[in-house]
Write an enzyme that holds these catalytic residues in place. Structure first.
Site, PDB file in Angstrom:
ATOM      1  N   GLU A 181       0.811  -1.223   0.000  1.00 60.53           N
ATOM      2  CA  GLU A 181       0.000   0.000   0.000  1.00 60.53           C
ATOM      3  C   GLU A 181       0.840   1.267   0.000  1.00 60.53           C
ATOM      4  O   GLU A 181       0.285   2.363  -0.068  1.00 60.53           O
ATOM      5  CB  GLU A 181      -0.931   0.000   1.221  1.00 60.53           C
ATOM      6  N   GLU A 188       4.555 -10.949  -2.038  1.00 56.34           N
ATOM      7  CA  GLU A 188       3.586 -12.024  -2.283  1.00 56.34           C
ATOM      8  C   GLU A 188       4.314 -13.312  -2.680  1.00 56.34           C
ATOM      9  O   GLU A 188       4.283 -14.311  -1.968  1.00 56.34           O
ATOM     10  CB  GLU A 188       2.567 -11.599  -3.365  1.00 56.34           C
ATOM     11  N   LEU A 210      -3.441  -6.821   3.161  1.00 54.44           N
ATOM     12  CA  LEU A 210      -4.715  -7.524   2.992  1.00 54.44           C
ATOM     13  C   LEU A 210      -4.843  -7.980   1.541  1.00 54.44           C
ATOM     14  O   LEU A 210      -5.407  -7.301   0.683  1.00 54.44           O
ATOM     15  CB  LEU A 210      -5.891  -6.623   3.393  1.00 54.44           C
ATOM     16  N   ASP A 211      -4.290  -9.168   1.296  1.00 54.23           N
ATOM     17  CA  ASP A 211      -4.281  -9.699  -0.074  1.00 54.23           C
ATOM     18  C   ASP A 211      -5.680 -10.254  -0.418  1.00 54.23           C
ATOM     19  O   ASP A 211      -6.347 -10.846   0.422  1.00 54.23           O
ATOM     20  CB  ASP A 211      -3.245 -10.822  -0.154  1.00 54.23           C
TER      21      ASP A 211
END
Ligand code: P6P
Length: 340
Positions: free
Chosen positions: A93, A274, A117-118
């Site tokens: 973010e 990720e 918050l994937d």
């Protein structure tokens, strides 16, 4: 009846296994656990308070940011800033990394990367979402503020990595390079309790996870492999939340794919916060994580914070089969002066 082992107890016990550990990493992991509990509380009541819907903001990648994304990002940053064990943060973010300049933190050993918050597009429809994190030892001079080089490290340099899934139950899964363990949040005592000890991914499984909607946009070798999975009657499971899709595969076996497409020629998913943390976890559980161009994810040299990568991750036998399809069917791209 096995005794309840909380995350805190487990982390402290594991620290004893590292004779020279001085407790910073332990403190950092515990702080991430606290942040996860705070985020979980808000995710679980998101439908009741004015936290649903879109904040209107856009993040670095141009994705519309949900309010819960911002909440989760703020809470993780607050917890890590107060931990004293982290000298810098990089988040999906935030466009640039965030040095933590307080005196004690500036000399801290570690930096943390995370996607707060994937899968956030699932928030408003009550489908599970997750937090993904990775912890690196800083490389820059410990007397000064952290630098970009502290974050542009290969996945092989990860000291620890993990994820939290906010779903039917809230589970925190992490590894410090000595296996993978999962902890389920017991709301009645507010503790993450050991529920998945020493997770090992099955050699193969009955699931494949890919956005079938992009099938015609994939390269021929990926289409051939997806056809092969379909011919084997494997079950397609894809909910658009990487953490959840990969958690299923970690426990039951299978393969998750996000290949390159015309819209995302380098892949959509982010390498640093990720693909690397999830690749670290899956490898620690005995699985594999490669790009669709067959490079090992953890060996990729990051060049910029929000760099994207293609990914094929999961059961070792299935990743090997996908690799064989790429080797057999890939068509070298033709450049102006011939074949590249
Ligand atoms: P698509 C969520 O936005 C995310 O980053 C991953 O969690 C998920 O696997 C992927 O994107 C979904 O992308 O293009 O299939 O909607």
């Amino acid at each position: 009846m096995n005794r309840t082992v909380t995350l805190d107890e487990f982390i402290i016990q594991r620290q004893k296994d590292f004779p020279y550990a001085s407790g910073e990493l332990t403190g950092l992991l515990r702080d991430i656990g606290v942040a996860a509990k705070i985020v979980n509380r808000e995710v679980n009541k998101a439908g009741l308070v004015n936290i649903l819907g879109v904040s209107g903001a856009e993040n670095k990648t141009g994705d519309t940011v949900q309010k819960l994304d911002i909440f989760a990002n703020d809470k993780l940053i607050d917890c890590l800033k107060n931990s004293g064990e982290c000298c810098g943060i990089a988040s999906e973010e935030n466009e640039t990394f965030i040095p933590i300049p307080s005196i004690e933190s500036k000399n801290a050993k570690y930096v943390v990367v995370f996607d707060p918050l994937d899968g956030s597009s699932n928030i408003d429809v009550n489908v599970s979402v997750g937090t993904i994190f990775g912890i690196y030892r800083r490389k820059s001079d410990s007397k000064g503020e952290c630098q970009l080089e502290d974050f542009l490290q290969k996945g092989t340099e990860l000291v620890a990595a993990g994820y939290v899934i906010y779903g039917t139950s809230t589970i925190l899964v992490y590894s410090t390079g000595r296996g993978v363990n999962g902890f389920t949040l017991d709301p009645s005592i507010g503790e993450f309790c050991l529920s998945h000890r020493d997770i090992k991914i099955p050699d193969r499984g009955n699931y494949y996870s890919v956005n079938q909607g992009y099938y015609l946009k994939f390269d021929i070798e990926m289409r051939r492999y997806i056809d092969y999975c379909s011919d084997l009657n494997l079950r397609l499971r894809y909910i658009g939340s990487m953490v959840s899709d990969i958690h299923r595969i970690l426990l039951q076996g299978g393969i998750f794919l996000y290949p390159n497409t015309r819209k995302y020629p380098l892949g959509k998913l982010r390498l640093i916060y990720e693909c690397n943390p999830l690749g670290f976890i899956v490898e620690q559980a005995g699985g594999k994580a490669i790009t669709c161009q067959l490079e090992r994810i953890l060996e990729l040299e990051p060049k910029e914070l929000h760099q994207r990568a293609t990914i094929a991750i999961g059961s070792p036998a299935m990743v090997d089969e996908m690799k064989a399809f790429v080797e057999r069917y890939s068509v070298p791209s033709v450049t102006n002066n011939g074949v590249s």
